[in-house]
Design a protein around this motif. Structure first.
Motif, PDB file in Angstrom:
ATOM      1  N   ALA A 173       0.947  -1.306   0.167  1.00  0.00           N
ATOM      2  CA  ALA A 173       0.006   0.063   0.044  1.00  0.00           C
ATOM      3  C   ALA A 173       0.892   1.323   0.198  1.00  0.00           C
ATOM      4  N   ARG A 174       1.984   1.117   0.389  1.00  0.00           N
ATOM      5  CA  ARG A 174       2.870   2.493   0.518  1.00  0.00           C
ATOM      6  C   ARG A 174       3.086   3.033  -1.034  1.00  0.00           C
ATOM      7  N   ASN A 175       2.930   4.308  -0.850  1.00  0.00           N
ATOM      8  CA  ASN A 175       3.110   5.155  -1.985  1.00  0.00           C
ATOM      9  C   ASN A 175       2.278   5.063  -2.986  1.00  0.00           C
ATOM     10  N   GLN A 176       1.070   4.324  -2.769  1.00  0.00           N
ATOM     11  CA  GLN A 176      -0.137   4.060  -3.539  1.00  0.00           C
ATOM     12  C   GLN A 176      -1.416   5.096  -3.474  1.00  0.00           C
ATOM     13  N   THR A 177      -2.091   5.199  -4.398  1.00  0.00           N
ATOM     14  CA  THR A 177      -3.432   6.120  -4.179  1.00  0.00           C
ATOM     15  C   THR A 177      -4.147   5.514  -3.033  1.00  0.00           C
ATOM     16  N   PRO A 178      -4.924   6.624  -2.251  1.00  0.00           N
ATOM     17  CA  PRO A 178      -5.761   5.879  -1.130  1.00  0.00           C
ATOM     18  C   PRO A 178      -6.765   4.786  -1.639  1.00  0.00           C
ATOM     19  N   GLU A 179      -7.042   4.822  -2.731  1.00  0.00           N
ATOM     20  CA  GLU A 179      -8.047   3.849  -3.231  1.00  0.00           C
ATOM     21  C   GLU A 179      -7.488   2.431  -3.410  1.00  0.00           C
ATOM     22  N   VAL A 180      -6.091   2.528  -3.892  1.00  0.00           N
ATOM     23  CA  VAL A 180      -5.368   1.297  -4.051  1.00  0.00           C
ATOM     24  C   VAL A 180      -5.272   0.732  -2.466  1.00  0.00           C
ATOM     25  N   ALA A 181      -4.623   1.524  -1.732  1.00  0.00           N
ATOM     26  CA  ALA A 181      -4.175   1.184  -0.369  1.00  0.00           C
ATOM     27  C   ALA A 181      -5.640   0.661   0.193  1.00  0.00           C
ATOM     28  N   ARG A 182      -6.625   1.291   0.233  1.00  0.00           N
ATOM     29  CA  ARG A 182      -8.044   0.621   0.686  1.00  0.00           C
ATOM     30  C   ARG A 182      -8.138  -0.712   0.283  1.00  0.00           C
ATOM     31  N   GLN A 183      -8.036  -0.813  -1.181  1.00  0.00           N
ATOM     32  CA  GLN A 183      -8.133  -2.174  -1.538  1.00  0.00           C
ATOM     33  C   GLN A 183      -7.311  -3.209  -1.024  1.00  0.00           C
ATOM     34  N   VAL A 184      -5.835  -2.929  -0.808  1.00  0.00           N
ATOM     35  CA  VAL A 184      -4.921  -3.776  -0.262  1.00  0.00           C
ATOM     36  C   VAL A 184      -5.402  -4.215   1.257  1.00  0.00           C
ATOM     37  N   SER A 185      -5.670  -3.102   1.846  1.00  0.00           N
ATOM     38  CA  SER A 185      -6.243  -3.255   3.260  1.00  0.00           C
ATOM     39  C   SER A 185      -7.403  -4.326   3.311  1.00  0.00           C
ATOM     40  N   GLU A 186      -8.317  -3.934   2.483  1.00  0.00           N
ATOM     41  CA  GLU A 186      -9.539  -4.641   2.446  1.00  0.00           C
ATOM     42  C   GLU A 186      -9.242  -6.246   2.178  1.00  0.00           C
ATOM     43  N   ALA A 187      -8.543  -6.546   1.235  1.00  0.00           N
ATOM     44  CA  ALA A 187      -7.999  -7.899   1.030  1.00  0.00           C
ATOM     45  C   ALA A 187      -7.360  -8.688   2.007  1.00  0.00           C
ATOM     46  N   ALA A 188      -6.416  -8.071   2.793  1.00  0.00           N
ATOM     47  CA  ALA A 188      -5.857  -8.443   3.906  1.00  0.00           C
ATOM     48  C   ALA A 188      -6.977  -8.874   4.954  1.00  0.00           C
TER      49      ALA A 188
END
Length: 358
Positions: free
Chosen positions: A297-312
């Motif tokens: 998620a580091r250095n990603q857009t807020p939306e991509v970071a949210r998607q990574v967190s949701e997947a985890a």
């Protein structure tokens, strides 16, 4: 496909024919999504598990890296990409084998593994028993749940067995009850259903014998339970929705919860040690799921970071896959530690080859 609907067919035979038709003709991923398809993190963490386990085996070269029920090949592709980057010696030593019977899925898997075709030269086989000899690490995610089950109903006089007639269950006194395993060892209340997956138990025994005689480990991840439970867990998904499992055979994915306690008994009777089961959430967290999610998620857009967190969270949360799915390892008795099972003591094999309980 199923023959005369008026003639009862034993449930495991019905399920075997229905799932063979389903996986041979339909795209199962239109009906459900598996952990490797949710996030690359799942396959990467299992790749890291392979690398550490391989080192613990003494880094044998070559070794069989196998996957049973590999779906689209996503898990193995992600694991190999991780190995190529951070464990090149393990990657070079791996001889990849995919246990898959569907010609259509084999083609899909070959496409997924195309970037690794030259270094690791994937090979396909029909059954776990067909894997070549030698040191081996086997991965199996959502493989056992699709194997055919038998269902027994406890009665005042003993056990009845369920068969399928048309779209309904019929029962009759069991005539070939397994001599060992859960039906013989569990005190089930009258009227309750007890399931047994003879195919899964046979695989566990075969792996137990193989791992007892050489270097290796096998990792099973599936939804199921770990204890002396009972109840009807047969379920179906058709067009992405729950369906009656006896309707439209071949059009729905039929699965049942995995009895990890019975699986462990069978494996230890074969001669290997077992680790777990533990929840998928505990296992992935111990392997560093959330650290990897933060890194992605580091250095990603807020939306991509949210998607990574949701997947985890989807993979590990106790009220989601993290609690529903369980993880068990089988390993050669000489292996003293396995990643993801920290704090778990291995259960030793049965010296006599016979184990009570289950």
């Amino acid at each position: 496909m199923m023959g005369d609907p008026a003639t009862p067919v034993r449930l495991d035979r019905f399920m075997a024919r229905a799932n063979a038709a389903y996986y041979g003709t339909r795209d199962p991923f239109a009906d459900f999504i598996t952990a490797p398809e949710i996030s690359q993190m799942f396959g990467e963490l299992l790749g890291a598990w392979v690398a550490v386990t391989w080192q613990g085996m003494g880094a044998p070269t070559p070794f069989v890296l196998a996957e049973a029920g590999p779906g689209r090949g996503t898990l193995m592709a992600d694991a190999l990409r991780l190995l190529a980057r951070v464990a090149p010696a393990c990657y070079a030593a791996a001889r990849v084998h995919m246990v898959e019977t569907s010609p259509r899925l084999r083609d899909v898997q070959a496409q997924a593994l195309a970037p690794h075709a030259d270094p690791v030269a994937p090979v396909w086989c029909d059954a776990v028993a067909d894997l070549p000899p030698g040191p081996m690490i086997l991965l199996a995610n959502e493989f056992l749940d699709a194997l055919p089950i038998r269902q027994f109903v406890r009665t005042a006089r003993g056990w009845d067995e369920r068969s399928v007639a048309g779209e309904v269950f019929v029962t009759a006194p069991a005539t070939d009850l397994p001599a060992d395993g859960p039906p013989a060892t569990r005190d089930v209340p009258e009227g309750e259903v007890l399931e047994i997956c003879e195919g899964a138990l046979a695989i566990a025994r075969q792996l137990g014998r193989r791992l007892a005689q050489g270097q290796g480990a096998a990792l099973f991840i599936d939804y199921g339970y770990d204890g002396p439970q009972w109840g009807d867990t047969l379920q179906a998904l058709c067009d992405g929705r729950p369906a009656w499992p006896l309707a439209r055979p071949g059009m729905a994915d039929l699965t049942a919860h995995v009895d990890f306690a019975a699986l462990g008994v069978a494996a230890r009777a074969g001669g290997c040690a077992t680790w777990g089961s533990v929840t998928q959430g505990a296992f992935l967290s111990a392997l560093g799921l959330f650290a990897r999610a933060a890194q992605l998620a580091r250095n990603q857009t807020p939306e991509v970071a949210r998607q990574v967190s949701e997947a985890a969270q989807r993979l590990a949360a106790p009220d989601r896959m993290g609690g529903l799915f369980r993880v068990m390892a089988m390993a050669s008795p000489g292996i003293t530690a396995l990643p993801g099972f920290e704090g778990c003591s291995p259960v030793a094999p049965v010296a006599s080859g016979m184990e009570k309980g289950g």
